[in-house]
Each structure stands twice: as structure tokens, then as C-alpha cells.
Design a protein around this motif. Structure first.
Motif, PDB file in Angstrom:
ATOM      1  N   SER A  15       0.854  -1.412   0.132  1.00 27.89           N
ATOM      2  CA  SER A  15       0.076  -0.029   0.044  1.00 27.89           C
ATOM      3  C   SER A  15       0.712   1.208   0.121  1.00 27.89           C
ATOM      4  N   LEU A  16       1.938   1.260   0.600  1.00 25.54           N
ATOM      5  CA  LEU A  16       2.865   2.448   0.685  1.00 25.54           C
ATOM      6  C   LEU A  16       3.504   2.698  -0.678  1.00 25.54           C
ATOM      7  N   LEU A  17       3.615   1.666  -1.689  1.00 26.18           N
ATOM      8  CA  LEU A  17       4.320   1.764  -3.011  1.00 26.18           C
ATOM      9  C   LEU A  17       3.506   2.962  -3.857  1.00 26.18           C
ATOM     10  N   PRO A  18       4.255   3.740  -4.578  1.00 24.53           N
ATOM     11  CA  PRO A  18       3.711   4.705  -5.736  1.00 24.53           C
ATOM     12  C   PRO A  18       2.930   3.803  -6.632  1.00 24.53           C
ATOM     13  N   PHE A  19       1.863   4.602  -7.202  1.00 22.20           N
ATOM     14  CA  PHE A  19       0.998   4.120  -8.130  1.00 22.20           C
ATOM     15  C   PHE A  19       1.828   3.429  -9.439  1.00 22.20           C
ATOM     16  N   SER A  20       2.809   4.163  -9.869  1.00 23.64           N
ATOM     17  CA  SER A  20       3.743   3.552 -10.958  1.00 23.64           C
ATOM     18  C   SER A  20       4.175   2.287 -10.532  1.00 23.64           C
ATOM     19  N   SER A  78      -7.064  -0.959  -4.495  1.00 30.06           N
ATOM     20  CA  SER A  78      -7.931  -1.371  -3.362  1.00 30.06           C
ATOM     21  C   SER A  78      -6.977  -1.402  -2.091  1.00 30.06           C
ATOM     22  N   LEU A  79      -5.499  -2.012  -2.329  1.00 30.48           N
ATOM     23  CA  LEU A  79      -4.684  -2.110  -1.129  1.00 30.48           C
ATOM     24  C   LEU A  79      -4.185  -0.642  -1.065  1.00 30.48           C
ATOM     25  N   LYS A  80      -3.932   0.178  -1.971  1.00 33.18           N
ATOM     26  CA  LYS A  80      -3.543   1.535  -1.946  1.00 33.18           C
ATOM     27  C   LYS A  80      -4.392   2.427  -1.018  1.00 33.18           C
ATOM     28  N   THR A  81      -5.710   2.034  -0.991  1.00 28.81           N
ATOM     29  CA  THR A  81      -6.489   2.780  -0.425  1.00 28.81           C
ATOM     30  C   THR A  81      -6.371   2.696   1.400  1.00 28.81           C
ATOM     31  N   PHE A  82      -5.568   1.734   1.706  1.00 27.35           N
ATOM     32  CA  PHE A  82      -5.208   1.609   3.116  1.00 27.35           C
ATOM     33  C   PHE A  82      -4.354   2.630   3.527  1.00 27.35           C
ATOM     34  N   THR A  83      -3.503   3.411   2.683  1.00 22.97           N
ATOM     35  CA  THR A  83      -2.634   4.542   3.105  1.00 22.97           C
ATOM     36  C   THR A  83      -2.760   5.741   2.285  1.00 22.97           C
ATOM     37  N   ILE A  84      -3.550   5.610   1.108  1.00 18.43           N
ATOM     38  CA  ILE A  84      -3.880   6.773   0.337  1.00 18.43           C
ATOM     39  C   ILE A  84      -4.034   8.246   1.047  1.00 18.43           C
ATOM     40  N   ALA A 125     -15.537   4.812  -1.783  1.00 21.98           N
ATOM     41  CA  ALA A 125     -15.991   4.789  -0.382  1.00 21.98           C
ATOM     42  C   ALA A 125     -14.985   5.782   0.369  1.00 21.98           C
ATOM     43  N   VAL A 126     -13.793   5.950   0.010  1.00 20.66           N
ATOM     44  CA  VAL A 126     -12.780   6.736   0.964  1.00 20.66           C
ATOM     45  C   VAL A 126     -12.843   8.344   0.404  1.00 20.66           C
ATOM     46  N   PHE A 147      -9.596  -9.485  12.629  1.00 21.90           N
ATOM     47  CA  PHE A 147      -8.332  -8.886  12.340  1.00 21.90           C
ATOM     48  C   PHE A 147      -8.597  -8.200  10.941  1.00 21.90           C
ATOM     49  N   LEU A 148      -8.518  -8.781  10.042  1.00 21.45           N
ATOM     50  CA  LEU A 148      -8.775  -8.208   8.634  1.00 21.45           C
ATOM     51  C   LEU A 148      -9.862  -7.567   8.350  1.00 21.45           C
ATOM     52  N   ASN A 149     -11.038  -7.883   9.117  1.00 19.05           N
ATOM     53  CA  ASN A 149     -12.361  -7.180   9.086  1.00 19.05           C
ATOM     54  C   ASN A 149     -11.994  -5.462   9.851  1.00 19.05           C
ATOM     55  N   GLU A 150     -11.375  -5.748  10.901  1.00 19.75           N
ATOM     56  CA  GLU A 150     -11.232  -4.568  11.590  1.00 19.75           C
ATOM     57  C   GLU A 150     -10.478  -3.437  10.912  1.00 19.75           C
ATOM     58  N   LYS A 151      -9.371  -4.177   9.889  1.00 19.85           N
ATOM     59  CA  LYS A 151      -8.377  -3.255   9.131  1.00 19.85           C
ATOM     60  C   LYS A 151      -9.362  -2.615   7.988  1.00 19.85           C
ATOM     61  N   MET A 152     -10.130  -3.469   7.482  1.00 24.85           N
ATOM     62  CA  MET A 152     -11.108  -3.198   6.436  1.00 24.85           C
ATOM     63  C   MET A 152     -11.891  -1.985   6.760  1.00 24.85           C
ATOM     64  N   LEU A 153     -12.614  -2.225   7.883  1.00 24.99           N
ATOM     65  CA  LEU A 153     -13.546  -1.008   8.297  1.00 24.99           C
ATOM     66  C   LEU A 153     -12.578   0.131   8.557  1.00 24.99           C
ATOM     67  N   LYS A 154     -11.456   0.073   9.239  1.00 27.55           N
ATOM     68  CA  LYS A 154     -10.645   1.330   9.372  1.00 27.55           C
ATOM     69  C   LYS A 154     -10.302   2.051   8.163  1.00 27.55           C
ATOM     70  N   SER A 155     -10.005   1.339   7.371  1.00 24.91           N
ATOM     71  CA  SER A 155      -9.660   1.905   5.953  1.00 24.91           C
ATOM     72  C   SER A 155     -10.696   2.409   5.182  1.00 24.91           C
ATOM     73  N   ARG A 156     -11.716   1.925   5.161  1.00 28.93           N
ATOM     74  CA  ARG A 156     -13.015   2.614   4.382  1.00 28.93           C
ATOM     75  C   ARG A 156     -13.317   3.863   5.019  1.00 28.93           C
ATOM     76  N   SER A 157     -13.283   3.812   6.302  1.00 24.39           N
ATOM     77  CA  SER A 157     -13.994   4.925   7.271  1.00 24.39           C
ATOM     78  C   SER A 157     -13.113   6.059   7.816  1.00 24.39           C
ATOM     79  N   ARG A 158     -11.780   5.834   7.398  1.00 21.60           N
ATOM     80  CA  ARG A 158     -10.872   6.958   7.932  1.00 21.60           C
ATOM     81  C   ARG A 158     -11.218   8.253   7.306  1.00 21.60           C
ATOM     82  N   PHE A 159     -11.729   8.527   5.922  1.00 21.00           N
ATOM     83  CA  PHE A 159     -12.028   9.750   5.980  1.00 21.00           C
ATOM     84  C   PHE A 159     -13.471  10.162   5.812  1.00 21.00           C
ATOM     85  N   GLY A 160     -14.338   9.414   6.936  1.00 19.84           N
ATOM     86  CA  GLY A 160     -15.658  10.024   7.374  1.00 19.84           C
ATOM     87  C   GLY A 160     -16.888   8.864   7.129  1.00 19.84           C
TER      88      GLY A 160
END
Length: 293
Positions: A15-20, A78-84, A125-126, A147-160
């Protein structure tokens, strides 16, 4: 323990890698998924063939390959949305006409929003809560892995965005007059056997469509807006909102479901490669008691 390692050793570093770099990974992933593993190729090809009976086998294969290219892009995006960042997400998902929703907010009205698994719903979603006045609420079915469910919810909801389990939807809508909300339904997947379905033709096939969107819109007299996402170029999308009805209680049974399903169908037919063909959409058959519907 396995999910913990998966998240911290694979998901987060990628997720931390650039899109390129992510798109180079996507190109390699396509070769593995399509040619080596053949992930759900039988399901995908059968779905495409049955949905476009007027097309040749060669055209079916062309759609299939394009779908897998997009599918692999969707995985890395979708992986990128964890840290975008909020700014980059907004740059890559444009909301073209949020004023359609905002006028209902100004009137103190909550909305039911319906969409499909088309283009990139994770990036949608984000970004949605930044673009509209309503509190956005998305329904979800929990993963078995907590654990993955918690991380998924956190990722999708971190911008409101507020994530809401399906079981809590009635309570949420009963309280919708406390704060105007947009409750988002994904209504293009196969209904569970326990769910009520509205049966109609969709992509040339007898299809059970989830009835929840229409049910709750009519029950709580909430306008229905459809959000359709379009791919502009690799990694860039836009969503356009369309009013389905602002008088749901005046519609006939099945009318709302038919309208948004037909709209999605036209979008898919125009650019079929961006829909989620790997889903077993037609695994259920119409129950005998609804044959006359």
C-alpha cells in the motif's frame, strides 16, 4: 496470526508503494491470475457469454481479458486505499455533481443511494464523505477473520464514511431524521437465499435482484439516487449521480428496482470490462412460487 502477518508484511508495504510501481505489479499479477492460475475463468467466461449472446466467442474472450486487466488494477488500487492521502484520493475519484445530493440535505432529507460493483467502489468509499453534506453510511457483511475485518473497516471509514453492518440498517433508518444520511446499497450481487429478491431480466438472464434498496426507500419515504462510476483512464475515475425517484411511495412494486437495474445494465453493456464478472451472480434460480411475477 496468519492474517496479522498478511497485513503487516504484504498489504501494508504494498500500500505504501507509488501507483507507478503498483501498476507494474498489476501487469505481472494479470499474467499470473489469467494465464497461470486461471482464477474463476470458467465463471467469468460463462457470465460474459450468457450476458452477450449476440457477440462472438472472440469478442467474449476480448471482454474477458480486459476484465482481468482491470480486476488486477482494482486489487492494487484497493490495497492503496489503506494508506492513500485524502488529497490523492480526491484527485483520482471525482464526484461530478454532488449538488444533486446536497439539495436534499438542505431540505433535511436522508437519501438511499444505490450502486453496483463497477469500476472502483473502494476508492469511491474513501472519497464520498468529503464531497457531500450528508453523513455517508455504507452497509457491509463482516469478514470471518476479525483482524482483517477491523482493518478493512478502518481503511474505508478513515475519511468519514460510517460502516454499518446489515443487521443494524433498520435502526439506522429509523433514526435518519436525527441527521440526514446517505445510506449506500450495493444491489448488483446475488441475493442470499434468506433475502427477498425481485425477479427480472438482467443482461439477458432471469435474475434475482436484491430488494432492500426499494424496500427501505418506500418504507421511510427517502429519495433514491444512483451513483455510477466511470473509468477515465488508468487509476482515475469519476462518479455521476442520477435521481431515480424523489417520491418512492408513489411508485409501483418493483419500479425502483427495475429503474436502477436497467440503468446499471446500460452502463455495463457500454463498457463491460469494468463490472465484477468473477462474482457468481446467477447461482440461484427463480423460486417456483414467483414464476408468475
Amino acid at each position: 496470526m496468519l492474517s496479522y502477518l498478511l497485513y503487516y508484511l504484504i498489504i501494508l508495504p504494498l500500500s505504501l508503494l507509488p501507483f507507478s510501481i503498483l501498476y507494474l505489479i498489476s501487469d505481472f499479477l494479470f499474467l499470473v491470475v489469467y494465464y497461470l492460475i486461471g482464477y474463476r475463468r470458467k465463471v467469468v467466461f460463462t457470465n460474459i457469454k450468457n450476458s452477450f449472446p449476440e457477440k462472438s466467442a472472440r469478442e467474449h474472450r476480448k471482454i474477458e481479458r480486459k476484465f482481468y486487466h482491470h480486476f488486477c488494477d482494482l486489487v492494487v488500487e484497493s490495497l492503496k486505499t489503506f494508506t492513500i492521502t485524502k488529497e490523492e484520493a480526491a484527485l483520482r475519484m471525482k464526484h461530478k455533481n454532488p449538488e444533486l445530493l446536497n439539495r436534499f440535505y438542505d431540505n433535511g432529507q436522508s437519501i438511499v443511494m444505490v450502486g453496483g460493483h463497477y469500476c472502483n467502489w473502494e476508492l469511491f468509499a474513501v472519497t464520498i464523505d468529503q464531497q457531500i453534506k450528508h453523513q455517508s453510511v455504507a452497509l457491509y457483511t463482516a469478514f470471518k477473520d476479525k483482524f482483517l475485518n477491523e482493518k478493512m473497516l478502518k481503511s474505508r471509514s478513515r475519511f468519514g464514511l460510517k460502516m454499518l453492518p446489515f443487521q443494524a440498517i433498520k435502526q439506522q433508518l429509523q433514526e435518519h431524521n436525527q441527521e440526514p444520511t446517505v445510506t449506500i446499497f450495493g444491489a448488483d450481487q446475488s441475493p442470499r437465499r434468506s433475502q427477498r429478491a425481485y425477479w427480472m431480466e438482467f443482461l439477458h438472464q432471469d435474475t434475482g435482484v436484491q430488494y432492500g434498496t426499494e424496500k427501505f426507500a418506500r418504507e421511510y419515504n427517502m429519495p433514491v439516487v444512483q451513483g455510477n462510476i466511470y473509468k477515465i483512464k488508468r487509476g482515475y475515475y469519476e462518479v455521476i449521480y442520477t435521481l431515480i425517484t424523489d417520491t418512492p411511495c408513489q411508485t409501483e412494486y418493483g419500479e425502483i428496482t427495475t429503474l436502477f437495474t436497467r440503468f446499471l445494465e446500460k452502463v455495463i453493456q457500454k463498457q463491460p470490462e469494468y463490472w465484477l464478472w468473477s462474482h457468481k451472480r446467477w447461482k440461484h434460480k427463480r423460486p417456483e412460487e414467483t414464476m408468475s411475477t
